[in-house]
Design a protein around this motif. Structure first.
Motif, short mmCIF file in Angstrom:
data_model
loop_
_atom_site.label_atom_id
_atom_site.label_comp_id
_atom_site.label_asym_id
_atom_site.label_seq_id
_atom_site.Cartn_x
_atom_site.Cartn_y
_atom_site.Cartn_z
N GLY A 115 0.62 -1.25 -0.12
CA GLY A 115 0.03 0.00 0.00
C GLY A 115 0.80 1.26 -0.07
O GLY A 115 0.25 2.37 0.10
N TRP A 116 2.13 1.26 -0.24
CA TRP A 116 3.06 2.27 -0.16
C TRP A 116 2.81 3.11 -1.42
O TRP A 116 3.57 2.89 -2.48
N LYS A 117 2.00 3.95 -1.45
CA LYS A 117 2.01 4.65 -2.80
C LYS A 117 1.25 6.07 -2.36
O LYS A 117 0.88 6.37 -1.48
N ASP A 118 1.27 6.82 -3.29
CA ASP A 118 0.80 8.26 -3.36
C ASP A 118 -0.82 8.23 -2.89
O ASP A 118 -1.54 7.51 -3.32
N GLU A 170 9.52 -2.42 9.34
CA GLU A 170 10.07 -1.30 8.11
C GLU A 170 8.83 -0.54 7.74
O GLU A 170 9.06 0.60 7.37
N GLN A 171 7.38 -0.83 8.16
CA GLN A 171 6.23 0.25 8.22
C GLN A 171 6.28 1.17 9.22
O GLN A 171 5.64 2.28 9.03
N GLN A 172 7.23 1.17 10.07
CA GLN A 172 7.41 2.24 11.22
C GLN A 172 8.64 2.71 11.32
O GLN A 172 8.73 3.46 12.38
N THR A 173 9.48 2.62 10.41
CA THR A 173 10.80 3.25 10.33
C THR A 173 10.96 4.33 9.36
O THR A 173 10.53 4.25 8.24
N TRP A 174 11.24 5.56 9.92
CA TRP A 174 10.97 6.71 9.10
C TRP A 174 12.33 7.50 9.13
O TRP A 174 13.08 7.36 9.85
N ASN A 175 12.63 8.37 7.99
CA ASN A 175 13.91 9.26 8.14
C ASN A 175 13.30 10.80 8.04
O ASN A 175 12.92 11.15 7.27
N ALA A 176 13.58 11.12 9.34
CA ALA A 176 13.34 12.60 9.40
C ALA A 176 14.43 13.37 8.99
O ALA A 176 15.34 13.46 9.52
N MET A 177 14.08 13.97 7.86
CA MET A 177 15.25 14.72 7.06
C MET A 177 15.42 16.39 7.63
O MET A 177 14.40 16.98 8.17
N ALA A 178 16.55 16.76 7.58
CA ALA A 178 16.93 17.96 8.01
C ALA A 178 16.06 19.10 7.23
O ALA A 178 15.70 20.45 7.89
N ALA A 220 12.14 2.48 4.50
CA ALA A 220 12.28 1.24 3.51
C ALA A 220 11.70 1.60 2.16
O ALA A 220 11.68 0.86 1.38
N SER A 221 11.10 2.40 1.69
CA SER A 221 10.41 2.84 0.60
C SER A 221 11.44 2.70 -0.72
O SER A 221 12.35 3.38 -0.39
N SER A 222 10.96 1.86 -1.58
CA SER A 222 12.09 1.69 -2.70
C SER A 222 11.37 2.24 -3.94
O SER A 222 10.05 2.35 -4.07
N GLY A 223 12.33 2.40 -4.88
CA GLY A 223 11.66 3.08 -6.21
C GLY A 223 11.26 4.39 -5.97
O GLY A 223 12.18 5.38 -5.48
N THR A 224 10.16 4.68 -5.81
CA THR A 224 9.55 6.08 -5.59
C THR A 224 9.40 6.07 -3.85
O THR A 224 8.60 5.73 -3.38
N GLN A 225 10.30 7.00 -3.33
CA GLN A 225 10.27 7.28 -1.86
C GLN A 225 9.24 7.90 -1.50
O GLN A 225 8.66 8.96 -2.21
N GLN A 226 8.67 7.35 -0.56
CA GLN A 226 7.18 8.17 0.04
C GLN A 226 7.46 8.82 1.30
O GLN A 226 8.52 8.57 2.24
N CYS A 227 6.88 10.09 1.40
CA CYS A 227 6.87 11.22 2.41
C CYS A 227 5.80 11.20 3.05
O CYS A 227 4.63 10.89 2.59
N LEU A 231 0.77 9.23 2.66
CA LEU A 231 1.83 9.25 1.79
C LEU A 231 1.99 9.96 0.53
O LEU A 231 1.04 10.06 -0.17
N TYR A 232 3.14 10.44 0.13
CA TYR A 232 3.23 11.03 -1.28
C TYR A 232 4.85 10.99 -1.58
O TYR A 232 5.52 10.86 -0.94
N ASN A 233 4.85 10.98 -3.12
CA ASN A 233 6.33 11.03 -3.64
C ASN A 233 7.10 12.08 -2.96
O ASN A 233 6.87 13.16 -3.13
N CYS A 234 8.41 11.71 -2.38
CA CYS A 234 9.34 12.55 -1.67
C CYS A 234 9.80 13.66 -2.78
O CYS A 234 10.34 14.91 -2.24
N ALA A 235 9.50 13.64 -3.89
CA ALA A 235 10.18 14.47 -4.97
C ALA A 235 9.24 15.81 -4.93
O ALA A 235 9.58 16.71 -5.23
N GLY A 236 8.07 15.57 -4.41
CA GLY A 236 7.03 16.58 -4.34
C GLY A 236 6.51 17.12 -5.60
O GLY A 236 6.66 16.35 -6.63
N LEU A 237 5.56 17.88 -5.39
CA LEU A 237 4.78 18.36 -6.61
C LEU A 237 5.84 19.30 -7.50
O LEU A 237 6.50 20.10 -7.06
N GLY A 238 5.73 18.93 -8.85
CA GLY A 238 6.79 19.39 -9.69
C GLY A 238 8.16 19.41 -9.47
O GLY A 238 9.14 20.17 -9.79
#
Length: 171
Positions: free
Chosen positions: A89-92, A106-114, A122-129, A145-152
């Protein structure tokens, strides 16, 4: 006997309000509108996450190591963590849930970025945020969840996937 029981309950409650070793208590604020924070619809396992107006109360705080890779995000004073659900279910636009904390899950492990993004580690391919769905900072709007690349492909400049962490004091 009643006094002993009350003392034990008071000590247990005090223990729950302490952040785990290496973690800090924070409010997860929305960059879209910092008057809103991430909270569960209810403080029960299975609840989905939404945004609500900031009240700066302990009920709105989370325990997190940040910025840090491989962190669980635990609802303060509970044994419940942010959970992305099954990998299939990890998708936009997928919901994020509150579930019993499971160390190393893995579904509870997050990367809190600066830069303010919080990615599912653990999201592979399209990283989910973590995402403010529909970019709406309104009472009870879903968080998912949404693609970590963001809109545009704007990354952290996309305010819907940017979650500034504000230090909280948990009493």
């Amino acid at each position: 006997m009643l006094t002993t029981t009350l003392l034990v309950l008071a000590l247990a409650a005090t223990g729950l309000s302490q952040a785990p070793e290496g973690y800090r208590a924070v409010y997860i604020t929305s960059a879209q509108d910092t008057k809103f924070v991430v909270v569960p619809k209810s403080r029960t396992a299975g609840a989905t996450l939404v945004v609500q107006s900031t009240t700066s109360t302990p009920e709105q705080s989370w325990y997190i190591k940040a910025p840090n890779n491989a962190t669980s995000i635990q609802l303060a004073s509970t044994t419940l963590c942010m959970d992305a659900g099954p990998k299939s279910g990890w998708k936009d636009m997928a919901n994020i849930y509150l579930r019993e904390c499971v160390a190393g899950s893995e579904q509870q492990t997050w990367n809190a970025m600066a830069d303010g993004r919080i990615a599912l580690a653990a999201s592979s391919g399209t990283q989910q945020c973590v995402d403010l769905q529909y970019l709406r900072a309104t009472q009870n709007n879903p968080v998912g969840l949404y693609n970590c690349a963001g809109l545009g492909n704007t990354g952290a400049a996309d305010k819907g996937i940017n979650w500034p962490l504000k230090n909280a004091t948990v009493l």
